[in-house]
Every structure is written in structure tokens, then in C-alpha cells.
Design a protein around this motif. Sequence first.
Motif, short mmCIF file in Angstrom:
data_model
loop_
_atom_site.label_atom_id
_atom_site.label_comp_id
_atom_site.label_asym_id
_atom_site.label_seq_id
_atom_site.Cartn_x
_atom_site.Cartn_y
_atom_site.Cartn_z
N VAL A 13 104.76 -51.42 -44.81
CA VAL A 13 104.96 -49.98 -44.89
C VAL A 13 103.97 -49.30 -43.95
N VAL A 14 104.48 -48.50 -43.03
CA VAL A 14 103.64 -47.65 -42.19
C VAL A 14 103.64 -46.27 -42.84
N ALA A 15 102.45 -45.76 -43.20
CA ALA A 15 102.41 -44.58 -44.06
C ALA A 15 101.26 -43.66 -43.71
N THR A 16 101.41 -42.40 -44.11
CA THR A 16 100.33 -41.43 -44.15
C THR A 16 100.10 -41.06 -45.61
N VAL A 17 98.95 -40.43 -45.88
CA VAL A 17 98.59 -40.10 -47.26
C VAL A 17 98.07 -38.67 -47.29
N ASP A 18 98.60 -37.87 -48.20
CA ASP A 18 98.15 -36.49 -48.36
C ASP A 18 96.83 -36.44 -49.12
N GLY A 19 96.05 -35.38 -48.85
CA GLY A 19 94.84 -35.14 -49.63
C GLY A 19 93.62 -35.91 -49.19
N ILE A 20 93.59 -36.39 -47.94
CA ILE A 20 92.41 -37.08 -47.42
C ILE A 20 91.97 -36.37 -46.14
N PRO A 21 90.74 -36.61 -45.66
CA PRO A 21 90.25 -35.92 -44.46
C PRO A 21 91.14 -36.17 -43.25
N ALA B 112 102.92 -52.87 -51.31
CA ALA B 112 102.54 -52.42 -49.97
C ALA B 112 102.06 -50.97 -49.99
N LEU B 113 102.68 -50.12 -50.81
CA LEU B 113 102.23 -48.73 -50.94
C LEU B 113 100.82 -48.67 -51.53
N LEU B 114 100.53 -49.52 -52.52
CA LEU B 114 99.19 -49.56 -53.10
C LEU B 114 98.18 -50.02 -52.06
N HIS B 115 98.54 -50.98 -51.24
CA HIS B 115 97.64 -51.46 -50.19
C HIS B 115 97.31 -50.32 -49.22
N GLY C 103 100.45 -50.80 -44.83
CA GLY C 103 100.40 -51.48 -46.12
C GLY C 103 101.22 -52.75 -46.07
N VAL C 104 100.68 -53.83 -46.61
CA VAL C 104 101.32 -55.15 -46.52
C VAL C 104 101.42 -55.76 -47.91
N SER C 105 102.56 -56.34 -48.19
CA SER C 105 102.74 -57.12 -49.42
C SER C 105 103.21 -58.51 -49.05
N PRO C 106 102.63 -59.55 -49.64
CA PRO C 106 103.18 -60.90 -49.43
C PRO C 106 104.54 -61.01 -50.10
N ARG C 107 105.28 -62.01 -49.74
CA ARG C 107 106.60 -62.20 -50.34
C ARG C 107 106.47 -62.57 -51.81
#
Length: 264
Positions: free
Chosen positions: A138-146, A73-76, A58-62
Motif C-alpha cells: 500500500v502506498v499511502a499518506t496519513v492525515d494529522g501528521i507534520p 499493510a495499512l497498519l505498517h 506499507g507492506v504485508s507478507p503473504r
Amino acid sequence: MKVPRTIWGLLALGVLSCASSPDRSPAPTPPEEPVQPPTLDVVMRDLTPRAGRPLFLGVSPRLHNREDEVNLALLHAAEQASRYTRMFARYRFVTQRGGGAVGYLDDIQADWDAAFADELVQRVEALETFRDEQGTYVVATVDGIPPAPVVEIDTLHGPGEPEWVSRPPVIPGFIVTVGATRRSRRIRDSLDTADQDALKEILLQAQSTVRMIEDRRDIDRVGTLETTTAAQEAEAVLRQFLVLARYAPPDGGYYYSLVVAREE
């Protein structure tokens, strides 16, 4: 005054024992090497699944308020997770020639569940968060997906251009493509556009293996003017659209995405 020999003997023994006893003081601790902070170039080289779970960058501009960048970034990352779960995409490439002029339309549309992405934000687990002068990542994983596809690629690490940029790997059961784009002003735009370029190739490959790509050619004559229009269209419902790696050369002129997906 004479000192008794026994006392001299004790003094001499004490001196010898002190001289022969080992030094019990602790050895000096070597200075610790400074831990290098993560950088985007290093992190995005390997986004392969971890423990069977897809990984998202996830990436957010400044922003003016830098604390707001993490939420963006979390939303991305959540949007990518929704796209990974299920996505309908359509690609159209239309050219028109006539009167010595050439025009074209290169258009891609991707529809995924934005409401589901809003729900997934609450399930994002940030594994790593860092920032630089251009934004927050943000390097992330997400619960509830395949679960993620099984991927084994040995050429993601190391200096220089990765092998997959010119030779994508073969992953059984998945379409594998590489997207490329010129650098945009914002890093996030560069990454998203490279993903879209990979999506075009996935649609064309999916259509060519399942059904013929629609190819229309129309010729209109008005007086002596002849106009030729050719249209190429492809559409598909995709699942597990996932970016496995990204790369940008040191000059930053281009961005590349290694992407996999399968057709529903």
C-alpha cells in the motif's frame, strides 16, 4: 422498350455521386496497449512527498487469508507515520577483545508511540494498492501528521542502480543517510532492517554534530589475561524520519533505503 434519356441521366448521375462521395464510416480504433500493473521494484524507487505530504509504503507478507493483508499493510504505514512524527532512538556498539577472541554487541532501539499508530490507521489514505505472490503493498499518506520536508531529487528514476546508493543527496536542515542489508526471507523484514541501518548512521551523525559520542575503554587484567572493552553509544530524539526511496538490485541480494531525519 426504350428508357427515356432523362431517366438514364438520373441513373448515371446517381452512380457518379455514389462513386465520388467520401467514405463516412468511422476509422478503426487502434487496439489499446495493456496497462502494466505496478510492481514493488518500480514503486519503491520514488517515495518522495506528494503535494507536501509524506508518503509511506506499507507492506504485508503473504497470509493464508489474503484479504487480511491490506489491513496489515495499512497498519505498517501507520506505524511509519507515528515514527515520522517523533521517535527516540539509542544505538550501542560494544567490542571486547581478550585471549585472542573478539566479541561485539551491535544494538539499536527505537521507541515510538504504538498507541498513536493505532489511531492513525483510521487516517491512512491508500493512494495505490497492489499484490504479488509474496504479499500486499500500500502506498499511502496519513492525515494529522507534520508536513513533509521539501525534497528535490532528480536521480530517482531510470534503469540501473540509483546514484543515491553511493552518493546520498544533500537536503538542507536534514541528516541524509543510506541503509543497507542483506535480503531476509520476507520483503518487509528486509525493508525494515535497511531502515534500521540508516537510523544507526543518522544517530552517529547527529551525535557528532551536537555532542561528542561517548567512547569508553576499560582494561581488566586477571593474571596474564588482558581484556579490552570499548563502547560507542549515541542517542537522540528524531522527527521526520522518512524513507525517500528504496532499491534492490535484480539479483535481490541487498536492499537499500534512502532516509532523512532531523534531531529535535
